[in-house]
Design a protein around this motif. Structure first.
Motif, PDB file in Angstrom:
ATOM      1  N   LEU A   1       0.794  -1.226   0.000  1.00  0.00           N
ATOM      2  CA  LEU A   1       0.000   0.000   0.000  1.00  0.00           C
ATOM      3  C   LEU A   1       0.826   1.276   0.000  1.00  0.00           C
ATOM      4  CD1 LEU A   1      -2.679  -1.043   2.669  1.00  0.00           C
ATOM      5  CD2 LEU A   1      -2.796  -1.301   0.177  1.00  0.00           C
ATOM      6  N   GLY A   2       1.882   1.301   0.823  1.00  0.00           N
ATOM      7  CA  GLY A   2       2.645   2.527   0.990  1.00  0.00           C
ATOM      8  C   GLY A   2       3.243   3.086  -0.280  1.00  0.00           C
ATOM      9  N   PRO A   3       3.990   2.274  -1.063  1.00  0.00           N
ATOM     10  CA  PRO A   3       4.601   2.825  -2.270  1.00  0.00           C
ATOM     11  C   PRO A   3       3.588   3.378  -3.273  1.00  0.00           C
ATOM     12  CG  PRO A   3       5.628   0.741  -1.682  1.00  0.00           C
ATOM     13  CD  PRO A   3       4.425   0.903  -0.790  1.00  0.00           C
ATOM     14  N   LEU A   4       2.368   2.881  -3.246  1.00  0.00           N
ATOM     15  CA  LEU A   4       1.356   3.350  -4.191  1.00  0.00           C
ATOM     16  C   LEU A   4       0.614   4.590  -3.705  1.00  0.00           C
ATOM     17  CD1 LEU A   4      -0.312  -0.027  -5.284  1.00  0.00           C
ATOM     18  CD2 LEU A   4       1.246   1.395  -6.630  1.00  0.00           C
ATOM     19  N   PHE A   5       0.212   4.608  -2.419  1.00  0.00           N
ATOM     20  CA  PHE A   5      -0.790   5.567  -1.990  1.00  0.00           C
ATOM     21  C   PHE A   5      -0.420   6.423  -0.789  1.00  0.00           C
ATOM     22  CE2 PHE A   5      -3.206   1.778  -3.629  1.00  0.00           C
ATOM     23  CZ  PHE A   5      -3.538   2.330  -4.857  1.00  0.00           C
ATOM     24  N   ALA A   6       0.796   6.292  -0.248  1.00  0.00           N
ATOM     25  CA  ALA A   6       1.143   7.048   0.956  1.00  0.00           C
ATOM     26  C   ALA A   6       1.361   8.528   0.688  1.00  0.00           C
ATOM     27  CB  ALA A   6       2.391   6.451   1.608  1.00  0.00           C
ATOM     28  N   GLN A   7       1.546   8.897  -0.569  1.00  0.00           N
ATOM     29  CA  GLN A   7       1.711  10.298  -0.933  1.00  0.00           C
ATOM     30  C   GLN A   7       1.228  10.491  -2.370  1.00  0.00           C
ATOM     31  OE1 GLN A   7       5.884  11.143  -0.663  1.00  0.00           O
ATOM     32  NE2 GLN A   7       6.474   9.421  -1.933  1.00  0.00           N
ATOM     33  N   ARG A   8       1.170  11.710  -2.792  1.00  0.00           N
ATOM     34  CA  ARG A   8       0.665  11.975  -4.141  1.00  0.00           C
ATOM     35  C   ARG A   8       1.574  11.356  -5.191  1.00  0.00           C
ATOM     36  NH1 ARG A   8       0.307  14.847  -8.728  1.00  0.00           N
ATOM     37  NH2 ARG A   8      -1.747  15.704  -9.300  1.00  0.00           N
ATOM     38  N   GLN A   9       0.952  10.662  -6.146  1.00  0.00           N
ATOM     39  CA  GLN A   9       1.686  10.051  -7.247  1.00  0.00           C
ATOM     40  C   GLN A   9       1.108  10.556  -8.558  1.00  0.00           C
ATOM     41  OE1 GLN A   9       4.236   8.205  -6.633  1.00  0.00           O
ATOM     42  NE2 GLN A   9       3.936   7.151  -4.684  1.00  0.00           N
ATOM     43  N   ASP A  10       1.991  10.890  -9.508  1.00  0.00           N
ATOM     44  CA  ASP A  10       1.517  11.325 -10.824  1.00  0.00           C
ATOM     45  C   ASP A  10       0.721  10.222 -11.522  1.00  0.00           C
ATOM     46  OD1 ASP A  10       2.659  13.784 -10.515  1.00  0.00           O
ATOM     47  OD2 ASP A  10       4.486  13.310 -11.628  1.00  0.00           O
TER      48      ASP A  10
ATOM     49  N   VAL B   1       0.344   4.798  10.401  1.00  0.00           N
ATOM     50  CA  VAL B   1       0.660   3.362  10.380  1.00  0.00           C
ATOM     51  C   VAL B   1       2.143   3.135  10.191  1.00  0.00           C
ATOM     52  CG1 VAL B   1       0.320   2.937   7.896  1.00  0.00           C
ATOM     53  CG2 VAL B   1      -0.116   1.109   9.531  1.00  0.00           C
ATOM     54  N   GLU B   2       2.797   3.986   9.446  1.00  0.00           N
ATOM     55  CA  GLU B   2       4.234   3.817   9.204  1.00  0.00           C
ATOM     56  C   GLU B   2       5.041   3.962  10.485  1.00  0.00           C
ATOM     57  OE1 GLU B   2       8.271   3.855   7.829  1.00  0.00           O
ATOM     58  OE2 GLU B   2       6.440   2.689   7.536  1.00  0.00           O
ATOM     59  N   LYS B   3       4.577   4.769  11.421  1.00  0.00           N
ATOM     60  CA  LYS B   3       5.339   4.949  12.652  1.00  0.00           C
ATOM     61  C   LYS B   3       4.765   4.152  13.820  1.00  0.00           C
ATOM     62  CE  LYS B   3       3.069   9.371  13.828  1.00  0.00           C
ATOM     63  NZ  LYS B   3       3.299  10.814  13.988  1.00  0.00           N
ATOM     64  N   THR B   4       3.984   3.113  13.505  1.00  0.00           N
ATOM     65  CA  THR B   4       3.464   2.206  14.527  1.00  0.00           C
ATOM     66  C   THR B   4       4.362   0.977  14.585  1.00  0.00           C
ATOM     67  OG1 THR B   4       1.194   2.957  14.169  1.00  0.00           O
ATOM     68  CG2 THR B   4       1.492   0.837  15.282  1.00  0.00           C
ATOM     69  N   GLY B   5       5.094   0.833  15.672  1.00  0.00           N
ATOM     70  CA  GLY B   5       6.068  -0.247  15.765  1.00  0.00           C
ATOM     71  C   GLY B   5       5.489  -1.583  16.150  1.00  0.00           C
ATOM     72  N   GLU B   6       4.367  -1.609  16.838  1.00  0.00           N
ATOM     73  CA  GLU B   6       3.775  -2.856  17.294  1.00  0.00           C
ATOM     74  C   GLU B   6       2.947  -3.484  16.172  1.00  0.00           C
ATOM     75  OE1 GLU B   6       2.534  -6.086  18.604  1.00  0.00           O
ATOM     76  OE2 GLU B   6       3.878  -4.944  19.926  1.00  0.00           O
ATOM     77  N   PRO B   7       3.325  -4.678  15.682  1.00  0.00           N
ATOM     78  CA  PRO B   7       2.635  -5.279  14.526  1.00  0.00           C
ATOM     79  C   PRO B   7       1.134  -5.443  14.714  1.00  0.00           C
ATOM     80  CG  PRO B   7       4.701  -6.413  14.940  1.00  0.00           C
ATOM     81  CD  PRO B   7       4.495  -5.471  16.090  1.00  0.00           C
ATOM     82  N   ASP B   8       0.692  -5.902  15.890  1.00  0.00           N
ATOM     83  CA  ASP B   8      -0.744  -6.125  16.094  1.00  0.00           C
ATOM     84  C   ASP B   8      -1.534  -4.824  16.022  1.00  0.00           C
ATOM     85  OD1 ASP B   8      -0.308  -8.814  16.361  1.00  0.00           O
ATOM     86  OD2 ASP B   8      -0.311  -8.806  18.551  1.00  0.00           O
ATOM     87  N   ALA B   9      -0.929  -3.738  16.446  1.00  0.00           N
ATOM     88  CA  ALA B   9      -1.624  -2.446  16.415  1.00  0.00           C
ATOM     89  C   ALA B   9      -1.819  -1.936  14.986  1.00  0.00           C
ATOM     90  CB  ALA B   9      -0.843  -1.418  17.233  1.00  0.00           C
ATOM     91  N   ARG B  10      -1.018  -2.435  14.056  1.00  0.00           N
ATOM     92  CA  ARG B  10      -1.141  -1.980  12.668  1.00  0.00           C
ATOM     93  C   ARG B  10      -2.325  -2.623  11.946  1.00  0.00           C
ATOM     94  NH1 ARG B  10       4.808  -2.430  12.744  1.00  0.00           N
ATOM     95  NH2 ARG B  10       4.733  -4.399  11.594  1.00  0.00           N
ATOM     96  N   VAL B  11      -2.783  -3.764  12.405  1.00  0.00           N
ATOM     97  CA  VAL B  11      -3.826  -4.502  11.681  1.00  0.00           C
ATOM     98  C   VAL B  11      -5.093  -3.662  11.493  1.00  0.00           C
ATOM     99  CG1 VAL B  11      -5.330  -6.529  11.708  1.00  0.00           C
ATOM    100  CG2 VAL B  11      -2.908  -6.747  12.339  1.00  0.00           C
ATOM    101  N   PRO B  12      -5.691  -3.088  12.547  1.00  0.00           N
ATOM    102  CA  PRO B  12      -6.883  -2.259  12.304  1.00  0.00           C
ATOM    103  C   PRO B  12      -6.593  -1.009  11.475  1.00  0.00           C
ATOM    104  CG  PRO B  12      -6.166  -2.089  14.603  1.00  0.00           C
ATOM    105  CD  PRO B  12      -5.395  -3.204  13.990  1.00  0.00           C
TER     106      PRO B  12
END
Length: 543
Positions: A457-466, A482-493
């Motif tokens: 997801l990140g490389p496609l949609f984390a910022q504006r892309q031409d 989400v990028e600065k969330t270190g705990e894996p389980d917390a990233r799921v939601p």
């Protein structure tokens, strides 16, 4: 997704209760043959830290191991050379408890000092080793180095590695990151023998373009490196008797370069025992002849890109939704993909945590598509420019022209007139769809490198892309969180919310997850297809 098995149990349902699986004989304990030859493309370098191509890394995966690795046949991260791993409350310090009694192929001990010697080496890469084609995965995951030689390199995410004791390594980051722990499983972060790194001057480039260690890898894996005959285009490995896990059953493992066009014939002639990326046209024939044709669990996504900056109509949500309802994704799977493909609901496969079954599904509904176009003031129709590539085949896009024609037909059926433009993949197509405003729709794909949704997801949609020409500050802020969330389980939601939001905004439409396919000889079993091409050849056995 269930792992693909070479022998499956047959079941019936006669109403008399749960069906019982048929008996499946256990594989023999000893292989009937001592050599397995796998046909493949040309490897570049056998130091995984300097390799970014799949063929090189296919070999190094058998020789060297990582701290953590993906589960067999899947993408979720589990133990590797580290028996246990955890992150602290800040999300910045990862602690690895290492396996004991493990030795490198040169007889030296694997321990925390060896782990830190490797991470310290990569962090201190200098000069030409900071080039993007040499340390690609380090830069993708960790960014820059101890001393960046280019202003384009960011500050490094890596901070330090500390050997707390022989069995405990501690890796500190400068900030929390969604890349971990899954990125630690990348084969480029496999642990080499520090003694071998010194012996073969691992950081000194030679006239061939790579350090000598690039032709002499030494790891802890089930196979040890024997030789690389560049003239014969053959890499030889042999089973390592001192391996700490289940020992390889086939004594010799050879990787032979065979041109793609003749690999099937080489298999039929008995010159090789297997290869991958089997052409769709050959799969049914080989299966009919008794060869083991094994789809890898799909770990990619074909999507229909929608460029909002080139055509004002596409900036309207109703129009993008109409396009989504107009496309018959199930027909794409049935007519343009081999067995094992499935329609895409999210932009990453359901094998990854964070996949959301409750997003807007956009089931095929031409009447709904026409209704939405009318609501957008386009009842009389719409004209769109649709780019698709020429001269390229991918697991997520086996036949670009056929896929284009099927989608174009769906769009024309709801009143969207499509003008197709076919361009050579590189550089024309890549430049056209990622840099300009000359198109409205295009075909492209995302391929996962490791078992984390952000990698898709990140490389496609984390910022504006031409490529998509849209801006949504709220969405971009969600990605930052989400990028600065270190705990894996917390990233799921967080990923589940991102997937839902992406299907509301529709900068693109996920279409299909397409598998690539392995084939093995009739009497060769045991290799479990991996979505990450992380097949364990040590499990192979000839019956």
């Amino acid at each position: 997704m269930a792992a693909i098995l070479l022998a499956t149990a047959a079941c019936t349902d006669d109403g008399a209760g749960p069906a019982q699986p048929s008996a499946v004989p256990s594989p023999p304990a000893v292989s009937t043959e001592d050599r397995l030859v796998f046909g493949m493309g040309e490897p570049r370098v056998l130091d995984p830290a300097l390799a970014a191509d799949a063929e090189s890394l296919r070999i190094t995966r058998q020789v060297l191991e990582t701290l953590v690795r993906a589960e067999p046949g899947g993408a979720r991260t589990g133990p590797g050379l580290a028996e246990e791993f955890r992150v602290d409350a800040t999300g910045t310090v990862w602690t690895f408890r290492l396996k004991q009694g493990v030795t490198f192929h040169d007889g030296t001990a694997f321990d925390a000092a060896a782990v830190c010697a490797n991470f310290g080496r990569w962090y201190r890469f200098d000069g030409a080793l900071q080039a993007g084609d040499l340390s690609a995965y380090w830069q993708t995951v960790f960014g820059g180095f101890a001393k960046n030689r280019s202003s384009r390199l960011p500050a490094s995410l890596f901070k330090s590695c500390t050997a707390r004791d022989a069995g405990t390594a501690e890796i500190a980051l400068t900030r929390p990151s969604s890349r971990f722990p899954a990125a630690f499983a990348l084969p480029s972060f496999a642990i080499s023998s520090p003694a071998a790194l010194r012996k073969y001057a691992a950081d000194k480039l030679t006239g061939e373009g790579y350090p000598a260690y690039g032709s002499n890898p030494v790891g802890t894996g089930p196979y040890r490196f024997v030789s690389w005959d560049r003239k014969a285009r053959l890499v030889k490995l042999e089973a390592y008797e001192g391996y700490h896990g289940a020992k390889a059953k086939v004594k010799e493992l050879h990787f032979q370069v065979v041109e793609a066009a003749v690999r099937k014939q080489a298999l039929l002639d008995g010159k090789i025992d297997g290869y991958d990326l089997v052409a769709p046209a050959d799969q049914q024939e080989l299966a009919g002849l008794g060869y083991h044709v094994l789809p890898r669990p799909a770990f990619n996504t074909l999507y229909l890109g929608i460029n909002q900056s080139g055509n004002p109509a596409l900036a309207k949500p109703e129009v993008r939704q109409a396009i989504a309802y107009a496309v018959n994704r199930q027909r794409l799977v049935s007519e343009a993909f081999p067995a094992g493909a499935k329609p895409a609901l999210n932009f990453h496969p359901d094998t990854l945590p964070g996949w959301n079954p409750d997003v807007a599904a956009y089931a095929y509904d031409p009447a709904k598509a026409r209704e939405l176009l009318a609501a957008a003031g386009l009842a009389s129709g719409l004209r769109l420019r649709f780019h698709y590539p020429q001269g390229v085949t991918r697991a997520y896009m086996p036949s670009p022209k056929q896929i284009f024609e099927l989608i174009a037909g769906d769009l024309r059926a709801v009143g969207i007139e499509v003008t197709g433009t076919e361009l050579p993949w590189t550089p024309e197509y890549l430049h056209a769809v990622t840099r300009g405003k000359a198109h409205d729709l295009h075909l492209f794909g995302a391929v996962g490198n490791y078992g984390e949704a952000y990698d898709f997801l990140g490389p496609l949609f984390a910022q504006r892309q031409d490529e998509f020409g849209f801006t949504d500050t709220g969405l971009f802020e969600q990605f930052k969180q989400v990028e600065k969330t270190g705990e894996p389980d917390a990233r799921v939601p967080q990923y589940q919310r991102l997937n839902a939001r992406l299907l509301e905004l529709l900068p693109a439409l996920p279409l299909v997850h397409g598998p690539d396919v392995l084939v093995f000889d009739k009497n060769l079993i045991g290799v479990v297809p991996s979505p990450l091409t992380d097949e364990d050849f040590a499990a192979a056995i000839f019956t």
